[in-house]
Scaffold this motif. Structure first.
Motif, PDB file in Angstrom:
ATOM      1  N   GLU A  99       0.829  -1.205   0.000  1.00 12.08           N
ATOM      2  CA  GLU A  99       0.000   0.000   0.000  1.00 12.08           C
ATOM      3  C   GLU A  99       0.867   1.261   0.000  1.00 12.08           C
ATOM      4  OE1 GLU A  99      -3.110   0.458  -0.438  1.00 12.08           O
ATOM      5  OE2 GLU A  99      -3.960  -1.557  -0.220  1.00 12.08           O
ATOM      6  N   VAL A 100       1.966   1.217   0.744  1.00 10.64           N
ATOM      7  CA  VAL A 100       2.903   2.340   0.723  1.00 10.64           C
ATOM      8  C   VAL A 100       3.500   2.503  -0.672  1.00 10.64           C
ATOM      9  CG1 VAL A 100       5.099   3.215   1.614  1.00 10.64           C
ATOM     10  CG2 VAL A 100       3.431   2.208   3.188  1.00 10.64           C
ATOM     11  N   PHE A 101       3.918   1.377  -1.265  1.00 10.23           N
ATOM     12  CA  PHE A 101       4.471   1.418  -2.619  1.00 10.23           C
ATOM     13  C   PHE A 101       3.461   1.993  -3.607  1.00 10.23           C
ATOM     14  CE2 PHE A 101       7.930  -1.751  -1.647  1.00 10.23           C
ATOM     15  CZ  PHE A 101       8.969  -0.958  -2.101  1.00 10.23           C
ATOM     16  N   HIS A 102       2.176   1.663  -3.427  1.00  7.37           N
ATOM     17  CA  HIS A 102       1.154   2.194  -4.330  1.00  7.37           C
ATOM     18  C   HIS A 102       1.191   3.721  -4.354  1.00  7.37           C
ATOM     19  CE1 HIS A 102      -2.664   3.270  -6.133  1.00  7.37           C
ATOM     20  NE2 HIS A 102      -2.965   3.924  -5.023  1.00  7.37           N
ATOM     21  N   HIS A 103       1.245   4.338  -3.185  1.00  9.07           N
ATOM     22  CA  HIS A 103       1.247   5.799  -3.124  1.00  9.07           C
ATOM     23  C   HIS A 103       2.538   6.389  -3.685  1.00  9.07           C
ATOM     24  CE1 HIS A 103      -2.573   6.192  -1.046  1.00  9.07           C
ATOM     25  NE2 HIS A 103      -2.216   5.191  -0.248  1.00  9.07           N
ATOM     26  N   LEU A 104       3.655   5.713  -3.430  1.00  5.87           N
ATOM     27  CA  LEU A 104       4.925   6.173  -3.997  1.00  5.87           C
ATOM     28  C   LEU A 104       4.893   6.074  -5.523  1.00  5.87           C
ATOM     29  CD1 LEU A 104       7.468   4.521  -1.512  1.00  5.87           C
ATOM     30  CD2 LEU A 104       6.816   6.941  -1.625  1.00  5.87           C
ATOM     31  N   LEU A 105       4.341   4.967  -6.022  1.00  2.00           N
ATOM     32  CA  LEU A 105       4.276   4.772  -7.473  1.00  2.00           C
ATOM     33  C   LEU A 105       3.330   5.768  -8.131  1.00  2.00           C
ATOM     34  CD1 LEU A 105       4.214   0.876  -7.743  1.00  2.00           C
ATOM     35  CD2 LEU A 105       6.021   2.406  -8.527  1.00  2.00           C
ATOM     36  N   LYS A 106       2.224   6.069  -7.467  1.00  2.00           N
ATOM     37  CA  LYS A 106       1.276   7.019  -8.036  1.00  2.00           C
ATOM     38  C   LYS A 106       1.959   8.360  -8.292  1.00  2.00           C
ATOM     39  CE  LYS A 106      -3.428   8.725  -7.383  1.00  2.00           C
ATOM     40  NZ  LYS A 106      -4.646   8.659  -6.530  1.00  2.00           N
ATOM     41  N   ALA A 107       2.760   8.800  -7.327  1.00  2.00           N
ATOM     42  CA  ALA A 107       3.483  10.066  -7.493  1.00  2.00           C
ATOM     43  C   ALA A 107       4.581   9.945  -8.544  1.00  2.00           C
ATOM     44  CB  ALA A 107       4.070  10.507  -6.158  1.00  2.00           C
ATOM     45  N   LYS A 108       5.313   8.835  -8.540  1.00  2.00           N
ATOM     46  CA  LYS A 108       6.417   8.647  -9.489  1.00  2.00           C
ATOM     47  C   LYS A 108       5.904   8.547 -10.918  1.00  2.00           C
ATOM     48  CE  LYS A 108      10.211   8.408  -9.105  1.00  2.00           C
ATOM     49  NZ  LYS A 108      11.289   9.400  -9.399  1.00  2.00           N
ATOM     50  N   PHE A 109       4.837   7.761 -11.136  1.00  2.00           N
ATOM     51  CA  PHE A 109       4.284   7.638 -12.484  1.00  2.00           C
ATOM     52  C   PHE A 109       3.839   8.999 -13.012  1.00  2.00           C
ATOM     53  CE2 PHE A 109       2.757   2.930 -12.009  1.00  2.00           C
ATOM     54  CZ  PHE A 109       4.067   2.525 -11.969  1.00  2.00           C
ATOM     55  N   ALA A 110       3.137   9.755 -12.163  1.00  2.00           N
ATOM     56  CA  ALA A 110       2.659  11.075 -12.588  1.00  2.00           C
ATOM     57  C   ALA A 110       3.837  11.985 -12.947  1.00  2.00           C
ATOM     58  CB  ALA A 110       1.813  11.702 -11.487  1.00  2.00           C
ATOM     59  N   GLN A 111       4.909  11.912 -12.157  1.00  2.00           N
ATOM     60  CA  GLN A 111       6.089  12.729 -12.438  1.00  2.00           C
ATOM     61  C   GLN A 111       6.719  12.347 -13.764  1.00  2.00           C
ATOM     62  OE1 GLN A 111       9.660  11.590 -10.430  1.00  2.00           O
ATOM     63  NE2 GLN A 111      10.375  13.704 -10.185  1.00  2.00           N
ATOM     64  N   LEU A 112       6.883  11.045 -13.997  1.00  2.00           N
ATOM     65  CA  LEU A 112       7.512  10.591 -15.236  1.00  2.00           C
ATOM     66  C   LEU A 112       6.657  10.931 -16.454  1.00  2.00           C
ATOM     67  CD1 LEU A 112       8.933   7.136 -14.085  1.00  2.00           C
ATOM     68  CD2 LEU A 112      10.239   9.188 -14.640  1.00  2.00           C
ATOM     69  N   LEU A 113       5.339  10.767 -16.327  1.00  2.00           N
ATOM     70  CA  LEU A 113       4.468  11.083 -17.456  1.00  2.00           C
ATOM     71  C   LEU A 113       4.474  12.581 -17.755  1.00  2.00           C
ATOM     72  CD1 LEU A 113       3.570   8.124 -17.134  1.00  2.00           C
ATOM     73  CD2 LEU A 113       1.239   8.870 -17.600  1.00  2.00           C
ATOM     74  N   SER A 114       4.636  13.409 -16.735  1.00  2.00           N
ATOM     75  CA  SER A 114       4.702  14.854 -16.964  1.00  2.00           C
ATOM     76  C   SER A 114       5.965  15.238 -17.725  1.00  2.00           C
ATOM     77  CB  SER A 114       4.647  15.604 -15.629  1.00  2.00           C
ATOM     78  OG  SER A 114       5.856  15.459 -14.901  1.00  2.00           O
TER      79      SER A 114
END
Length: 351
Positions: A99-114
């Protein structure tokens, strides 16, 4: 042009879905002029035209910044949604961590896609999960399955003899781990009708690797060891049906491989099974067992036994053909190659 496939494992070391995918990906990219290499997080970062963050539910993206900053274009291919995986598997020891990884990934994916990266979904269900769990709209390139000519070696002699004892022969081909729902396989085996046999090609993983193997014995169950890919297609072609009661699948190579060889897959509504559930002619092949529903072996076995009617079996095989055709390897290769050539014109490592 140089492409680097960055993941937690090398394709030669483990033959899981992400590693099989990496091997196919390398061949597809090499065919359009890329020089492809594989990298682990422990490797020294290098320049490349296309960096592909492959597998591990996308967690490899969390420590790939040095590689991302040296790449012209970046793809993220998680294969699985870590939140859907956690939800479907219920309580397990690592769930709070995931669950922690999910939140970290959500932020990381959004950053990379930006910054221009592409998020790629491997199935319709996987794309829906990315939208639901991460609020992101991925590029959908459904996985491709390449049909191989079956080989009937001595390793399958026991299956041929076993098949002769029964009216219908089924199989389970997957790791014996929590996600593949081995408890459901055992329950189905314990309730198996006398006219059916079951071949299990599996190996223990996780907590099951610390227990006796095989985990149970039954006179109507045959356990197999490792098989090479052509032998595996030989096994599929001997089967009337396949059981894949997974708690979670991002895609589900095995069900499509079996269907391409003529076996009828009975699956849960995850991965490709979600597509089955949305297709009226294939809905009877969906097993709504926990965590998806309350079906039991007593309600599932009659649907499986209906395959002894040639017309019903042929009807399912025909209904499966559009799904098999949609996921043929050449369709996947063409889409991957088109996106790769398009991607290298944009620098994903720049703001």
């Amino acid at each position: 042009m140089k492409a680097t496939i960055y993941g937690a494992n090398l394709p030669s070391s483990i033959h899981g879905g992400a590693e099989v995918y990496a091997g196919k990906l390398a061949k597809a990219l090499e065919a359009v002029g890329f020089t492809v290499s594989f990298a682990l997080p422990t490797y020294r970062p290098q320049d490349c035209d296309l960096l592909i963050l492959n597998g591990s539910q996308g967690t490899v993206a969390l420590w790939a910044d040095a590689w991302v900053n040296r790449a012209r274009a970046v793809w993220i291919i998680p294969h699985d949604s870590i939140r859907t995986y956690a939800r479907n598997n219920g309580w397990y020891w690592r769930r709070p961590v995931d669950e922690v990884f999910h939140h970290l990934l959500k932020a990381k994916f959004a950053q990379l896609l930006s910054r221009g990266a592409r998020l790629i979904a491997v199935s319709h269900a996987n794309a829906a999960e990315m939208r639901q769990d991460f609020g992101l709209d991925p590029v959908l390139i459904p996985n491709g399955v390449d049909y191989q000519s079956p080989q009937f070696t001595a390793a399958l002699d026991s299956v041929t003899r076993f098949k002769a004892r029964f009216g219908l022969l089924g199989g389970f081909v997957a790791r014996w781990d929590v996600t593949k729902n081995p408890d459901a396989v055992q329950q189905m085996a314990q309730q198996i009708p006398p006219e059916a046999g079951l071949v299990i090609r599996s190996s223990p993983d996780g907590i099951y690797a610390m227990r006796p193997w095989p985990p149970f014995q039954h006179p109507q169950v045959l356990w197999l060891g490792s098989l090479e890919r052509p032998e595996l297609y030989g096994l599929y072609s001997l089967l009337d049906f396949l059981l894949l009661p997974s708690r979670y699948e991002g895609f589900g190579y095995v069900s499509l491989e079996a269907a391409s060889a003529g076996a009828v897959p009975f699956v849960t509504p995850t991965g490709l099974g979600k597509l089955f559930a949305q297709t009226p002619a294939l809905q009877p092949l969906v097993m709504n067992i926990a965590p998806f529903g309350s079906e039991t072996p007593q309600t599932i076995w009659p649907r499986i036994l209906s395959l002894s009617n040639p017309a019903i079996r042929q009807g399912f095989q025909q209904a499966l053909q559009p799904v098999v055709q949609e996921h043929r390897i050449e369709h996947w290769v063409a889409q991957i190659q088109r996106l790769a050539l398009e991607s290298v014109g944009t620098r994903a490592g720049s703001p």
